[in-house]
Motif scaffolding. Sequence first.
Motif, PDB file in Angstrom:
ATOM      1  N   TRP A 100     -22.203 -22.096   1.974  1.00 56.26           N
ATOM      2  CA  TRP A 100     -20.755 -22.078   2.174  1.00 56.26           C
ATOM      3  C   TRP A 100     -20.314 -20.738   2.738  1.00 56.26           C
ATOM      4  CZ3 TRP A 100     -21.524 -24.623  -2.909  1.00 56.26           C
ATOM      5  CH2 TRP A 100     -21.309 -26.010  -2.840  1.00 56.26           C
ATOM      6  N   GLU A 101     -20.965 -19.658   2.300  1.00 59.13           N
ATOM      7  CA  GLU A 101     -20.612 -18.320   2.797  1.00 59.13           C
ATOM      8  C   GLU A 101     -20.844 -18.216   4.301  1.00 59.13           C
ATOM      9  OE1 GLU A 101     -22.522 -18.894   0.111  1.00 59.13           O
ATOM     10  OE2 GLU A 101     -21.406 -17.998  -1.538  1.00 59.13           O
ATOM     11  N   LYS A 102     -21.971 -18.742   4.759  1.00 52.31           N
ATOM     12  CA  LYS A 102     -22.260 -18.696   6.200  1.00 52.31           C
ATOM     13  C   LYS A 102     -21.320 -19.606   6.981  1.00 52.31           C
ATOM     14  CE  LYS A 102     -26.853 -16.857   6.144  1.00 52.31           C
ATOM     15  NZ  LYS A 102     -28.191 -16.898   6.701  1.00 52.31           N
ATOM     16  N   ALA A 103     -20.895 -20.689   6.359  1.00 52.62           N
ATOM     17  CA  ALA A 103     -19.921 -21.576   7.008  1.00 52.62           C
ATOM     18  C   ALA A 103     -18.589 -20.849   7.184  1.00 52.62           C
ATOM     19  CB  ALA A 103     -19.735 -22.849   6.189  1.00 52.62           C
ATOM     20  N   ALA A 104     -18.153 -20.132   6.142  1.00 51.63           N
ATOM     21  CA  ALA A 104     -16.899 -19.370   6.223  1.00 51.63           C
ATOM     22  C   ALA A 104     -17.018 -18.270   7.272  1.00 51.63           C
ATOM     23  CB  ALA A 104     -16.557 -18.773   4.861  1.00 51.63           C
ATOM     24  N   LYS A 105     -18.120 -17.571   7.267  1.00 47.78           N
ATOM     25  CA  LYS A 105     -18.343 -16.489   8.235  1.00 47.78           C
ATOM     26  C   LYS A 105     -18.320 -17.019   9.666  1.00 47.78           C
ATOM     27  CE  LYS A 105     -21.488 -12.757   9.349  1.00 47.78           C
ATOM     28  NZ  LYS A 105     -22.778 -12.120   9.127  1.00 47.78           N
ATOM     29  N   ALA A 106     -18.932 -18.164   9.884  1.00 52.09           N
ATOM     30  CA  ALA A 106     -18.948 -18.767  11.220  1.00 52.09           C
ATOM     31  C   ALA A 106     -17.532 -19.085  11.696  1.00 52.09           C
ATOM     32  CB  ALA A 106     -19.802 -20.036  11.220  1.00 52.09           C
ATOM     33  N   ALA A 107     -16.706 -19.618  10.797  1.00 50.20           N
ATOM     34  CA  ALA A 107     -15.328 -19.960  11.168  1.00 50.20           C
ATOM     35  C   ALA A 107     -14.530 -18.718  11.534  1.00 50.20           C
ATOM     36  CB  ALA A 107     -14.645 -20.702  10.021  1.00 50.20           C
ATOM     37  N   VAL A 108     -14.648 -17.660  10.728  1.00 49.06           N
ATOM     38  CA  VAL A 108     -13.904 -16.423  10.989  1.00 49.06           C
ATOM     39  C   VAL A 108     -14.381 -15.764  12.275  1.00 49.06           C
ATOM     40  CG1 VAL A 108     -13.478 -14.074  10.158  1.00 49.06           C
ATOM     41  CG2 VAL A 108     -13.283 -16.011   8.590  1.00 49.06           C
ATOM     42  N   GLU A 109     -15.687 -15.686  12.463  1.00 46.97           N
ATOM     43  CA  GLU A 109     -16.211 -15.031  13.667  1.00 46.97           C
ATOM     44  C   GLU A 109     -15.843 -15.787  14.938  1.00 46.97           C
ATOM     45  OE1 GLU A 109     -20.348 -14.292  12.836  1.00 46.97           O
ATOM     46  OE2 GLU A 109     -19.848 -12.577  11.548  1.00 46.97           O
ATOM     47  N   ARG A 110     -15.822 -17.104  14.878  1.00 42.17           N
ATOM     48  CA  ARG A 110     -15.426 -17.889  16.050  1.00 42.17           C
ATOM     49  C   ARG A 110     -13.937 -17.716  16.321  1.00 42.17           C
ATOM     50  NH1 ARG A 110     -17.661 -22.418  18.624  1.00 42.17           N
ATOM     51  NH2 ARG A 110     -19.565 -21.369  18.016  1.00 42.17           N
ATOM     52  N   ALA A 111     -13.122 -17.721  15.269  1.00 42.77           N
ATOM     53  CA  ALA A 111     -11.677 -17.534  15.435  1.00 42.77           C
ATOM     54  C   ALA A 111     -11.382 -16.162  16.039  1.00 42.77           C
ATOM     55  CB  ALA A 111     -10.972 -17.689  14.099  1.00 42.77           C
ATOM     56  N   ALA A 112     -12.155 -15.165  15.660  1.00 45.63           N
ATOM     57  CA  ALA A 112     -11.935 -13.804  16.157  1.00 45.63           C
ATOM     58  C   ALA A 112     -12.155 -13.691  17.664  1.00 45.63           C
ATOM     59  CB  ALA A 112     -12.850 -12.824  15.431  1.00 45.63           C
ATOM     60  N   LEU A 113     -12.829 -14.646  18.253  1.00 46.19           N
ATOM     61  CA  LEU A 113     -13.042 -14.632  19.706  1.00 46.19           C
ATOM     62  C   LEU A 113     -11.756 -14.949  20.473  1.00 46.19           C
ATOM     63  CD1 LEU A 113     -16.489 -16.455  19.943  1.00 46.19           C
ATOM     64  CD2 LEU A 113     -16.038 -13.979  20.077  1.00 46.19           C
ATOM     65  N   SER A 114     -10.840 -15.684  19.841  1.00 46.38           N
ATOM     66  CA  SER A 114      -9.618 -16.057  20.554  1.00 46.38           C
ATOM     67  C   SER A 114      -8.328 -15.620  19.860  1.00 46.38           C
ATOM     68  CB  SER A 114      -9.582 -17.570  20.786  1.00 46.38           C
ATOM     69  OG  SER A 114      -9.593 -18.255  19.565  1.00 46.38           O
ATOM     70  N   LEU A 115      -8.405 -15.212  18.599  1.00 46.19           N
ATOM     71  CA  LEU A 115      -7.222 -14.758  17.871  1.00 46.19           C
ATOM     72  C   LEU A 115      -7.351 -13.261  17.600  1.00 46.19           C
ATOM     73  CD1 LEU A 115      -6.985 -17.620  15.229  1.00 46.19           C
ATOM     74  CD2 LEU A 115      -5.677 -17.404  17.349  1.00 46.19           C
ATOM     75  N   ARG A 116      -6.256 -12.537  17.844  1.00 48.20           N
ATOM     76  CA  ARG A 116      -6.280 -11.097  17.609  1.00 48.20           C
ATOM     77  C   ARG A 116      -5.696 -10.755  16.253  1.00 48.20           C
ATOM     78  NH1 ARG A 116      -3.519  -7.601  21.417  1.00 48.20           N
ATOM     79  NH2 ARG A 116      -1.793  -9.038  21.193  1.00 48.20           N
ATOM     80  N   ASP A 117      -6.175  -9.680  15.705  1.00 49.54           N
ATOM     81  CA  ASP A 117      -5.592  -9.102  14.493  1.00 49.54           C
ATOM     82  C   ASP A 117      -5.652 -10.034  13.293  1.00 49.54           C
ATOM     83  OD1 ASP A 117      -4.613  -6.871  13.286  1.00 49.54           O
ATOM     84  OD2 ASP A 117      -2.567  -7.088  14.024  1.00 49.54           O
TER      85      ASP A 117
END
Length: 71
Positions: free
Chosen positions: A19-36
């Motif tokens: 689950w931790e890696k799933a959460a990390k994947a979501a945040v890291e992917r979002a960071a590619l298109s969302l700032r701050d």
Amino acid sequence: MAESVYKVVELVGTSTESWEKAAKAAVERAALSLRDLRVAEVVEQDLVIEKGKVEAFRTKLKVSFKYEGKD
């Protein structure tokens, strides 16, 4: 100090490991298109099961980022 506004979006990350890696994947992917990005809150965790075996971990998150709308 000026007032700030934050937008919240819901994301689901997946991982075959945890689950931790799933959460990390979501945040890291979002960071590619969302700032701050500011805060991520885990709201749900579940599993994908096939033929009696865990195939994937899924983590649903609410992620907030600073909203920069037009004045």
